[in-house]
Design a protein around this motif. Structure first.
Motif, PDB file in Angstrom:
ATOM      1  N   ARG A  74      -1.191 -10.590  26.324  1.00 21.45           N
ATOM      2  CA  ARG A  74      -0.961 -11.954  25.834  1.00 21.45           C
ATOM      3  C   ARG A  74      -1.879 -12.250  24.640  1.00 21.45           C
ATOM      4  O   ARG A  74      -1.451 -12.833  23.637  1.00 21.45           O
ATOM      5  N   ALA A  75      -3.137 -11.857  24.770  1.00 21.14           N
ATOM      6  CA  ALA A  75      -4.104 -12.109  23.690  1.00 21.14           C
ATOM      7  C   ALA A  75      -3.699 -11.397  22.404  1.00 21.14           C
ATOM      8  O   ALA A  75      -3.980 -11.877  21.301  1.00 21.14           O
ATOM      9  N   ALA A  76      -3.028 -10.257  22.535  1.00 21.28           N
ATOM     10  CA  ALA A  76      -2.632  -9.465  21.371  1.00 21.28           C
ATOM     11  C   ALA A  76      -1.241  -9.822  20.857  1.00 21.28           C
ATOM     12  O   ALA A  76      -0.712  -9.137  19.981  1.00 21.28           O
ATOM     13  N   GLY A  77      -0.646 -10.884  21.394  1.00 24.68           N
ATOM     14  CA  GLY A  77       0.677 -11.296  20.930  1.00 24.68           C
ATOM     15  C   GLY A  77       1.776 -10.354  21.352  1.00 24.68           C
ATOM     16  O   GLY A  77       2.736 -10.118  20.604  1.00 24.68           O
ATOM     17  N   GLY A  78       1.687  -9.815  22.566  1.00 23.07           N
ATOM     18  CA  GLY A  78       2.679  -8.863  23.039  1.00 23.07           C
ATOM     19  C   GLY A  78       4.042  -9.497  23.261  1.00 23.07           C
ATOM     20  O   GLY A  78       4.154 -10.550  23.893  1.00 23.07           O
ATOM     21  N   LEU A  79       5.079  -8.860  22.753  1.00 23.30           N
ATOM     22  CA  LEU A  79       6.446  -9.349  22.931  1.00 23.30           C
ATOM     23  C   LEU A  79       6.895  -9.224  24.385  1.00 23.30           C
ATOM     24  O   LEU A  79       7.503 -10.141  24.937  1.00 23.30           O
ATOM     25  N   VAL A  80       6.614  -8.091  25.006  1.00 25.01           N
ATOM     26  CA  VAL A  80       7.090  -7.838  26.365  1.00 25.01           C
ATOM     27  C   VAL A  80       6.517  -8.854  27.343  1.00 25.01           C
ATOM     28  O   VAL A  80       7.246  -9.440  28.149  1.00 25.01           O
ATOM     29  N   ILE A  81       5.216  -9.085  27.288  1.00 26.54           N
ATOM     30  CA  ILE A  81       4.606 -10.001  28.252  1.00 26.54           C
ATOM     31  C   ILE A  81       5.015 -11.443  27.969  1.00 26.54           C
ATOM     32  O   ILE A  81       5.230 -12.230  28.899  1.00 26.54           O
ATOM     33  N   ALA A  82       5.148 -11.812  26.694  1.00 26.52           N
ATOM     34  CA  ALA A  82       5.575 -13.170  26.354  1.00 26.52           C
ATOM     35  C   ALA A  82       6.997 -13.424  26.848  1.00 26.52           C
ATOM     36  O   ALA A  82       7.315 -14.509  27.358  1.00 26.52           O
ATOM     37  N   THR A  83       7.858 -12.419  26.698  1.00 24.28           N
ATOM     38  CA  THR A  83       9.235 -12.569  27.170  1.00 24.28           C
ATOM     39  C   THR A  83       9.281 -12.612  28.691  1.00 24.28           C
ATOM     40  O   THR A  83      10.067 -13.362  29.285  1.00 24.28           O
ATOM     41  N   ALA A  84       8.440 -11.824  29.336  1.00 26.38           N
ATOM     42  CA  ALA A  84       8.354 -11.864  30.803  1.00 26.38           C
ATOM     43  C   ALA A  84       7.922 -13.249  31.274  1.00 26.38           C
ATOM     44  O   ALA A  84       8.460 -13.778  32.255  1.00 26.38           O
ATOM     45  N   ASP A  85       6.968 -13.852  30.586  1.00 27.89           N
ATOM     46  CA  ASP A  85       6.517 -15.194  30.960  1.00 27.89           C
ATOM     47  C   ASP A  85       7.658 -16.205  30.867  1.00 27.89           C
ATOM     48  O   ASP A  85       7.772 -17.109  31.703  1.00 27.89           O
ATOM     49  N   ARG A  86       8.512 -16.058  29.858  1.00 29.42           N
ATOM     50  CA  ARG A  86       9.607 -17.006  29.681  1.00 29.42           C
ATOM     51  C   ARG A  86      10.717 -16.806  30.706  1.00 29.42           C
ATOM     52  O   ARG A  86      11.515 -17.716  30.932  1.00 29.42           O
ATOM     53  N   HIS A  87      10.777 -15.634  31.307  1.00 27.06           N
ATOM     54  CA  HIS A  87      11.862 -15.340  32.244  1.00 27.06           C
ATOM     55  C   HIS A  87      11.311 -14.982  33.629  1.00 27.06           C
ATOM     56  O   HIS A  87      11.961 -14.255  34.379  1.00 27.06           O
ATOM     57  N   ARG A  88      10.166 -15.548  33.971  1.00 28.13           N
ATOM     58  CA  ARG A  88       9.551 -15.207  35.244  1.00 28.13           C
ATOM     59  C   ARG A  88      10.275 -15.875  36.404  1.00 28.13           C
ATOM     60  O   ARG A  88      10.877 -16.941  36.263  1.00 28.13           O
ATOM     61  N   LEU A  89      10.199 -15.210  37.545  1.00 20.21           N
ATOM     62  CA  LEU A  89      10.772 -15.706  38.786  1.00 20.21           C
ATOM     63  C   LEU A  89       9.653 -16.001  39.778  1.00 20.21           C
ATOM     64  O   LEU A  89       8.567 -15.406  39.692  1.00 20.21           O
ATOM     65  N   PRO A  90       9.879 -16.900  40.721  1.00 19.98           N
ATOM     66  CA  PRO A  90       8.863 -17.127  41.751  1.00 19.98           C
ATOM     67  C   PRO A  90       8.606 -15.832  42.517  1.00 19.98           C
ATOM     68  O   PRO A  90       9.542 -15.187  42.991  1.00 19.98           O
ATOM     69  N   ALA A  91       7.348 -15.447  42.623  1.00 19.57           N
ATOM     70  CA  ALA A  91       7.013 -14.197  43.328  1.00 19.57           C
ATOM     71  C   ALA A  91       5.580 -14.235  43.829  1.00 19.57           C
ATOM     72  O   ALA A  91       4.851 -13.246  43.736  1.00 19.57           O
ATOM     73  N   GLY A  92       5.144 -15.376  44.337  1.00 17.05           N
ATOM     74  CA  GLY A  92       3.768 -15.471  44.804  1.00 17.05           C
ATOM     75  C   GLY A  92       2.806 -15.249  43.651  1.00 17.05           C
ATOM     76  O   GLY A  92       2.911 -15.877  42.601  1.00 17.05           O
ATOM     77  N   GLY A  93       1.866 -14.319  43.843  1.00 18.54           N
ATOM     78  CA  GLY A  93       0.882 -14.043  42.789  1.00 18.54           C
ATOM     79  C   GLY A  93       1.321 -12.978  41.818  1.00 18.54           C
ATOM     80  O   GLY A  93       0.555 -12.585  40.933  1.00 18.54           O
ATOM     81  N   ALA A  94       2.576 -12.500  41.951  1.00 16.11           N
ATOM     82  CA  ALA A  94       3.066 -11.449  41.058  1.00 16.11           C
ATOM     83  C   ALA A  94       3.834 -12.050  39.888  1.00 16.11           C
ATOM     84  O   ALA A  94       4.278 -13.202  39.936  1.00 16.11           O
ATOM     85  N   LEU A  95       4.001 -11.261  38.837  1.00 24.96           N
ATOM     86  CA  LEU A  95       4.833 -11.631  37.697  1.00 24.96           C
ATOM     87  C   LEU A  95       6.138 -10.848  37.809  1.00 24.96           C
ATOM     88  O   LEU A  95       6.228  -9.693  37.399  1.00 24.96           O
ATOM     89  N   ALA A  96       7.140 -11.472  38.429  1.00 26.81           N
ATOM     90  CA  ALA A  96       8.471 -10.877  38.527  1.00 26.81           C
ATOM     91  C   ALA A  96       9.374 -11.586  37.525  1.00 26.81           C
ATOM     92  O   ALA A  96       9.170 -12.759  37.211  1.00 26.81           O
ATOM     93  N   VAL A  97      10.369 -10.864  37.003  1.00 28.50           N
ATOM     94  CA  VAL A  97      11.210 -11.441  35.953  1.00 28.50           C
ATOM     95  C   VAL A  97      12.684 -11.307  36.301  1.00 28.50           C
ATOM     96  O   VAL A  97      13.088 -10.442  37.085  1.00 28.50           O
ATOM     97  N   ASP A  98      13.471 -12.172  35.692  1.00 24.13           N
ATOM     98  CA  ASP A  98      14.933 -12.102  35.772  1.00 24.13           C
ATOM     99  C   ASP A  98      15.350 -11.000  34.803  1.00 24.13           C
ATOM    100  O   ASP A  98      15.371 -11.192  33.590  1.00 24.13           O
ATOM    101  N   ARG A  99      15.643  -9.827  35.322  1.00 19.62           N
ATOM    102  CA  ARG A  99      15.661  -8.621  34.493  1.00 19.62           C
ATOM    103  C   ARG A  99      16.694  -8.634  33.365  1.00 19.62           C
ATOM    104  O   ARG A  99      16.401  -8.181  32.253  1.00 19.62           O
TER     105      ARG A  99
END
Length: 452
Positions: A74-99
């Motif tokens: 995130r600090a480095a402006g990563g596309l993958v992680i930023a897109t994952a954040d925008r499409h995240r699903l509820p998953a407790g403490g995990a970062l799950a995404v709508d694939r």
């Protein structure tokens, strides 16, 4: 030389490398063989398509190494992680995404970037000139794999990787199963109920294990079985459930089927002997993957065995599991500290083919390779982040920190980091992990600041 950075492979690593280089004003050609040349695991021609899971694992950036890697990306402006954040699903403490929306968004971002052009088709040879990144992942095409072997003079190492099945949510019997994340983790109700749980009695569990061990399994080619003189090993982080069961009847009950941190909503007074968890796989909540249930069973056997699980007697499967052979290079022998092939320094490698394991780790190595290649093309030398950062620890591991003779795929973990100074006194595990992440964030900020 055409003045462009060429990247082979549009998975997590290749997509991230292309984004990082283009963000540094370096023109990029992204080569992707799909959909013209298919793989058994992918369904589309989208970039960053997720195959074996929809999870980026823990998002805790204070006490978890992969969560720290999220923070650095995130600090480095990563596309993958930023897109994952925008499409995240509820998953407790995990970062799950709508694939599917996730992959579609990454694809749209890359195809619309004015400095990125996409070249469809298979690359079959290692280029002699120009700046290149090979990020073809674990399913590198046969022709390119042979070209790599011919250049390096060494056979690629390999391991078997397995895919877990996905179930239609409407076919789960919720009079048996219940929704709850382990230890009720999650800040919202949706996060705390992102998992469905199927309880087993001891008799259920023993019957399941018997059926699992007796089921028909995928047949391997000669030299690809555990009993072969030089067997291809499994990656321990993605073992088929049959292999775990063969290591001991209680292995699954103390692994992916552990019953701790869960209370059966239908019978709270009865503690399950084992629990099968299903994690939400899309935003609609219509699909759930069976957590930790990578398998090498044949498809017909999978249906029979998995329907023995209480709550899944009438389960409908959107995708059954599978197993395939993944290849990766012996990076400690072949790559220098800038991820370049020693025999052809115009070529870098990134992603799972280098021997990192996991979507996040692959994307992080793509991020670093893209920045390094772009800097070099701009006349600068970019050193990797310090080894006390998550990104730095990973690249240090694959480019010399690991023993070449026993090199195996590795997820990011605090064991790869330089130890915390013992003079600071003894610390509990949580405090020690917090010290690792505090130190890493400080070092990573300095590394980023040095590039401005």
């Amino acid at each position: 030389m055409d003045g462009r950075l060429h990247i082979v492979g549009g998975g997590m690593a290749g997509a991230e490398a292309a984004w990082q280089a283009a963000s540094m004003d370096v023109p990029v050609t992204l080569h992707e063989m799909r959909p013209r040349v298919a793989t058994f695991a992918h369904r589309t021609g989208d970039f960053a398509e997720m195959v074996c899971s929809n999870s980026f694992r823990s998002d805790d950036d204070e006490r978890n190494a992969v969560g720290l890697l999220h923070w650095e990306m995130r600090a480095a402006g990563g596309l993958v992680i930023a897109t994952a954040d925008r499409h995240r699903l509820p998953a407790g403490g995990a970062l799950a995404v709508d694939r599917d929306p996730f992959a579609a968004a990454v694809t749209a971002a890359l195809r619309s970037h004015p400095l990125i052009e996409v070249a469809e088709g298979e690359v079959t040879e290692l280029p002699a000139a120009g700046s290149w990144i090979i990020a073809t992942g674990p399913l590198t095409s046969g022709a390119l794999a042979e070209a790599i072997r011919a250049e390096t003079g060494a056979a690629s190492l390999a391991f078997f990787d397995a895919i877990a099945p996905i179930v239609h949510a409407e076919t789960v019997d919720m009079s048996v199963a219940w929704a709850q994340s382990r230890y009720d983790k999650g800040e919202t109700e949706a996060e705390r109920t992102a998992y469905l749980n199927c309880p087993m009695t001891k008799a259920d569990y023993e019957g399941f294990i018997d059926a699992l061990l007796a089921a028909d399994k995928t047949e391997f080619h000669e030299g690809e079985t555990e009993s072969s003189p030089d067997p291809t090993p499994y990656f321990d982080g993605c073992l088929p459930i049959e292999v775990m069961a063969e290591r001991g009847r209680d292995t699954l009950r103390f692994g992916p089927m552990k019953p701790v941190g869960l209370t059966n909503a239908h019978r709270p007074e009865v503690k399950p002997y084992a629990v099968v968890q299903l994690r939400r796989d899309n935003a609609l909540g219509t699909l759930y993957n069976i957590v930790g249930f990578q398998t090498k069973m044949k498809h017909g056997a999978q249906v029979d065995v998995f329907r023995r699980i209480p709550g899944l007697a009438d389960a409908g499967f959107a995708r059954l599991g599978g197993i395939h052979r993944n290849t990766f290079i012996n990076s400690p022998t072949l790559l220098d500290g800038r991820m370049r092939l020693k025999s052809r320094p115009n070529i870098r490698f990134a992603g799972q083919i280098t021997g990192v394991e996991g979507y996040v780790e692959s994307a992080a190595m793509g991020l670093l390779a893209g920045r390094m290649a772009a800097a070099e093309m701009l006349g600068r030398d970019l050193a990797p982040p310090p080894a006390d950062t998550a990104t730095g620890a990973l690249v240090n591991h694959i480019t010399g920190g690991a023993a070449a003779k026993t090199f195996q795929p590795m997820n990011v973990n605090f064991g790869l980091f330089p130890p915390i100074d013992a003079s600071a006194g003894r610390r509990g595990r949580k405090d020690r992990y917090k010290a690792y992440t505090d130190r890493a964030k400080s070092s990573f900020r300095e590394w980023l600041a040095g590039q401005s």
